[in-house]
Every structure is written in C-alpha cells, then in structure tokens.
Design an enzyme around this catalytic site. Structure first.
Site, PDB file in Angstrom:
ATOM      1  CG  ASN A  87      -1.970   0.907   1.689  1.00  0.00           C
ATOM      2  OD1 ASN A  87      -1.968   2.197   0.081  1.00  0.00           O
ATOM      3  ND2 ASN A  87      -3.225   0.918   2.209  1.00  0.00           N
ATOM      4  CG  ASP A  88       1.976   3.146   3.879  1.00  0.00           C
ATOM      5  OD1 ASP A  88       1.201   4.156   3.438  1.00  0.00           O
ATOM      6  OD2 ASP A  88       1.849   2.825   5.160  1.00  0.00           O
ATOM      7  CB  VAL A  89       6.409   0.967  -1.362  1.00  0.00           C
ATOM      8  CG1 VAL A  89       6.979   0.195   0.184  1.00  0.00           C
ATOM      9  CG2 VAL A  89       5.305  -0.351  -1.528  1.00  0.00           C
TER      10      VAL A  89
END
Lengths: 103, 478
Positions: free
Chosen positions: B404-406
């Site tokens: 998600n964040d990456v």
C-alpha cells in the site's frame, strides 16, 4: 592511552571500514540472509562465554557461582545463534535459484 | 581476592604447551577473522553466497576449538551441557521455522546474541571489580548497556512481529522525554560505575535501567518501521560483541562484532532512505500511531472501480508484460506459492513477468525476496526499485498484492504527507494497475491512497491468496 587499547581501536576502525565496503556490495536480494549470517558471525562472543563458563571457581571466590551460571547461560544463548544462524542462512540461500535455461 | 580469575587463567595457560597458547591459538583467531570477512564478501552475489556460509562456519570452528584448546584446563561438564542446550534451541529455530516467520526469528536471535554479550560482561565485572582499568571499564559498561537494551528491545520486537503484542505503536504523553531520561539515568549510573568500579551496589540499578530503556525504545515502533529497527538492533548486538572484544583484548571478537555492526548500520541506512526518514524520526516519531485521517471519502468518492476475477484474468491474458508488486499482505496471506503459480501460468502464455521489490516491503530487509525464492521464483526476476521503475511505462498490467504505502503516489505529489519524498514503485505509470486488497483501509502510514481511485486502476477485493487462486482458475478459462 594504553598500547593495547590503541591497537584494539585500530583493528576496530579498519574492520568497520572493511565491513562497510564489503557489505555495501551485497545484493538487496540477499539482505535477509546477510542479517542472519552476520548474526551468526557475531555469535563469536561464545568464545568469551566459554572462558567464563569453563572455569572452576573456588567456593571462597565472590560471585564465582553467579559468574558460572551467567557464563553457562551465555554459552547456550550464543551457541544457539551459531548453530541456528548458519543453518537458516544456508537454508535460505539454497532457495535462491536462477531460471532454468535462462541467461 | 580480585586476582583470582586472572590466577586461574594464568594457571590454565601454563597447563597447555607454550606454543599452543602463544602461537597456534592467536593464529587460529587470525584465520577465523579472515574467514568472516571472506564470508561476507562471498555473500554479495547468489552464485557464491553458499560458499560464504561454509567459510564462515570454518572460521567459527577454528575460533571455538582454538579457545577450548588455548584455555587448557576447562570444566568441560558444564560447557558440554551449555553447548548442547544451545544446539537444542538453535537447530529447531533454523530448521522448522517457516520463511514467513523469519523476521521474528531474526529479532529473537538478536535478543540471544545481545543477552550473551551482556551476561559475559556482567560476569566479567563481578569477578574483576574493582580492579578494572579505565578503558576496559568504559568498554565493559557500553557492552552491557547495548547488550541489555538490545535484549529487551529485540524481545519486544519479537512480540510485536509474532503478534503476541499489538503491532501499532504504543504511545503515552511525554514518551520521548521519559525514554530519554531513562537512557540518561542509565548513562549516569554507568559513568559513576566507571569512575568507582567498586560501587557494585549501583550495578543492579544500571542493569534494570538498561533493560527498561530497551523495552521503552520499541514501544512506539510500528510494524512498517520494523525493517529499520531490526537492522538497528542488529547493529547494536554486533557492537556489543565488538565491545566484548575490547574488554577481553580479543581482536577476532572486535573484527566479527565490527562486521556485524557495519552490516546493521548499512541496512538501517538503506531502510531509512527507502522511507525518506531519519533515524531519529524512526525511533521517536511513533509512525503510524494515527489510525484514521477521515479523508477517505474526498479521495475515493465514487471513483473506485472494482473488477471480478474473470475481468482481471482477461486483462492479464491480453498483456505482454506483467509486473507483480508484493507487500507484507502477501506474507500475511501466505500467498507466495499461489503467486508463483500465477507467474508460471502467465509465462506459459508467453507473457513476460517480473517482480518489483521495494526495500521496506515486509517486516525486515529482503523479506519479500526470501519468500518468493522459497516459492521457487527465480531470483533474476526479482527487481529492486531502481531497476524496475523505468520499466513501468512499458508494462501492461501491474498487479499489487498486499502493498500500500510503497505504491502511494502521494509520496511524489503531496509535500505535507507523512510519506512525502519516500521513493515509491511507480506502478501508476503502467497501462493498468490491479490492486488485490481486502478493503480500502489505509496502510501503515494511516493515509488514503489515491492510486486506488486512479483511472487506470482496478480494485480486486479479496484475501491475497484466495484472489490469486481465483485468478489462476479464471485464466484457465480464457
């Protein structure tokens, strides 16, 4: 500063610089095995633990019995990292394979 | 009285022939140190890596046998018991540990290594006080400080990774001030002990403070910061062993510890860079403590498109190049073998498949690579950030599994975002992005991801493993 300490510092400095150079080149693919291998290597502290655990302390020696217990525990802890660290590193590395017939 | 252990050592040395302890043992230590350096050199590439393990083992055997021989007369009963106990703990932890559990195993082994150094340091202090030279005493106190704090810190990290403890950061008011005062107190007591090594009544206070600081250091660390923190604990454990070398004037220990320390340092720097954050921010920032920002509706509002397995399978079947982006979610769902099966299916159709591995994907450095290698994905298909990013614009489908964040484009566009400036995988540049995810819930940074609402993104809502298995089944019908 005493002689022995100075030469220890030199060794530390050179080993750190060498370590930084060598480890910088490790492929990111292998960062997990790198960590388990360096963990096994630093379990060389088992050597210091063996010296403490292997002595016979006479009953009149203050803290002799405690030192023995601490030493024996340290040998077990460090040696579990020696054995486990090398085994799991090799187990991981065995899994890294190139594609068949690929470049 | 305090000369006792030294007298014993000297006596032991006299028992062995002079040339053994005088020449053979130091030589064995020297060769062992060289073995350790070569081990890490050969580890640099997969082709030579196993050779690195073997020479590392050789070095270890030389060092241990050298010590046993060089010390001469030793109490072997307890040594054998201790070594057997160590092997009994170590072998199962290595042989039966599933690859998904490698991060917690690593944390546990850092705890063991650090504890060993701290216990040896404590025994050394208790046996030799108060006649310990100044520099030895400084090294000794640092060895114990790092050893004890890494021990409890690593146990705490283990508990979080094993999910025995909550993975989110544990925070309380004035946390950083409290933590730093505990550290300052430990250092203060340490300084007093260095100045008056005989003040042994302060020693238990020092030990308790160091143990407490280790726990408190890891309280505010969340799951996404685990890769950095594990690397940092690795460095501390190595430094602690290295300091033991200073105390015992054993240069092989110094070399081995310095190698471990520099490895941990490099890995933590790589992890910090991969998140565009500083050490201080990782340690004291309590990243991911905010669960919700409440912004989701603004970003997603009706723009999210979801797809069925059949639709995604059709897309994949029509692609020429597919990039799979795994994240921690793949590990949680144990989906690596299914992902490998999907890769094989696609390749049998002549589709080019590669994997994009972000440095902080997962819970420790290299976590995704090991999982995929376990599932028999050839390692030359595992590409890092710099290698894969330029290829996304030629990629037909990017499949994001549990990351998600990456892959959050806010890192590039929103300078006020908590992940601003973090290097991300540019999956949004692919023609189509398929995101396999249970829901729209935010990742560890606690922020929404505009990628999910992008025009070229399709959401495939499902558990990672189930989703991939459905895709494989659907592909067979296309």
């Amino acid at each position: 500063m005493d002689q022995e300490f100075t030469s220890d510092l030199f060794v530390f400095l050179l080993a750190t610089l060498l370590g930084l150079e060598v480890i910088r080149r490790v492929s990111p693919l292998l960062h997990t095995p790198l960590m388990s291998l360096t963990n096994a290597i630093s379990a060389i502290s088992v050597v210091g633990a063996i010296v403490i655990a292997g002595q016979d302390y006479p009953p009149e020696q203050p803290y002799g019995r405690l030192a023995k217990v601490l030493g024996v525990a340290a040998v077990a802890l460090a040696f579990s990292n020696v054995v486990g660290g090398y085994l799991i590193t090799d187990r991981m590395l065995k899994m890294f394979r190139k594609r068949k017939g690929g470049p | 009285m305090t000369a006792f252990p030294l007298a014993i050592l000297a006596e032991a040395g006299r028992q062995a022939p002079n040339w053994v302890s005088g020449y053979l043992v130091p030589l064995a230590y020297l060769v062992a140190a060289a073995c350790f350096v070569l081990a890490l050199k050969w580890l640099s590439a997969p082709a030579t890596a196993r050779r690195g393990v073997w020479i590392g083992e050789l070095g270890m055997v030389l060092a241990i046998v050298g010590t046993l021989v060089g010390q001469g007369r030793l109490d072997y009963t307890w040594l054998v018991i201790a070594l057997l106990a160590g092997a009994l703990i170590g072998v199962p932890l290595a042989v039966f540990m599933p690859m998904t559990a490698v991060p917690q195993r690593t944390a546990l082994s850092h705890a063991f290594g650090a504890a060993a150094a701290a216990l040896v340091g404590s025994a050394h202090y208790l046996l030799n006080k108060p006649n310990i030279p100044l520099f030895d005493m400084i090294a000794l106190m640092l060895e114990m400080l790092l050893g004890f704090l890494t021990f409890t810190g690593s146990l705490m990290a283990f508990g979080k990774l094993q999910e025995w403890l909550p993975g989110r950061p544990l925070t309380f008011r004035h946390q950083n001030a409290v933590n730093l005062s505990v550290l300052a107190a430990a250092l203060g007591v340490g300084v007093v002990l260095v100045a008056w090594p005989g003040a042994s009544y302060l020693f238990p206070v020092f030990v308790v403070l160091a143990l407490a600081f280790g726990l408190m250091l890891i309280f505010p660390i969340g799951g996404a910061d685990m890769p950095t923190v594990i690397a940092l604990l690795n460095a501390y454990a190595g430094l602690s062993a290295c300091l033991m070398g200073f105390v015992l004037h054993n240069k092989m220990l110094i070399v081995a510890g310095a190698l471990d320390g520099s490895s941990g340092l490099i890995l933590s720097i790589i992890m910090c860079k991969a998140m565009n954050r500083s050490f201080a921010n990782v340690l004291f920032g309590a990243f991911g403590a905010v669960a919700k920002t409440g912004k989701e509706p603004d970003i997603y509002g009706g723009k999210v498109k979801s797809a069925t397995a059949e639709e995604v399978a059709q897309l994949l079947a029509d692609a020429r190049r597919v990039v799979i982006v795994p994240g921690y979610g793949m590990a949680v769902a144990q989906a690596q073998h299914a992902v490998r099966e999907l890769e094989v299916q696609l390749e049998q159709r002549g589709i080019e498949v590669e994997f994009a591995i972000h440095p902080v994907a997962g819970r420790m450095p290299g976590h995704m690579n090991v999982l995929l290698a376990e599932a028999e994905v050839p390692y030359d298909k595992l590409k890092d950030l710099d290698a894969i990013n330029p290829t996304f614009h030629q990629t037909d489908v990017a499949v994001v599994i549990g990351a998600n964040d990456v892959v959050n484009p806010l890192a590039r566009t929103d300078p006020n975002s908590p992940i601003a400036g973090m290097p991300i995988l540019d999956v949004d540049k692919a023609r189509t992005v398929v995101v396999i995810k249970r829901s729209l819930s935010p990742g560890f940074a606690g922020i929404p991801n505009p990628l999910f609402a992008a025009d070229n993104t399709l959401m495939f809502f499902n558990d990672g493993k189930a989703a991939v298995l459905e895709l494989i089944a659907a592909l067979k019908q296309v």
